[in-house]
Design a protein around this motif. Sequence first.
Motif: not given
Length: 117
Positions: A87-101
């Motif tokens: 889903g979009l919400k999970n995708y956004a949360e994962i993407s933000e975390l991955m950008d930080n990593i």
Amino acid sequence: MTLYYNLPVYKDTYQLIMLIYDVTRQFPREYKYSLGQDMKRDAMELVRSIYRANRSLEKKQFLEEYLEQFELLKLEIRIAHDLRVLGLKNYAEISELMDNIGKQVTGWKNYVENTEQ
């Protein structure tokens, strides 16, 4: 040398793994045992690379491995989203975390390269 599990990048990667395990639980059967398993395996590889990079004197090799595996995981997450199993919400949360990593690992790799010269 800092213990690998005290590194901010390790903590964020661990959080990413837990998130991936959580979201893949809801994948349809068709994707749970293919794409979902690949995502979990590739995320676990990230932790191994952090451990190896932190322990090794030749950190650059393991950080490059990390970034390579990281790109594969990003692609798998994008595929999961495009297939509408993430889903979009999970995708956004994962993407933000991955950008930080990604920023942390790239910074670590740049630091290692600059200190080697």
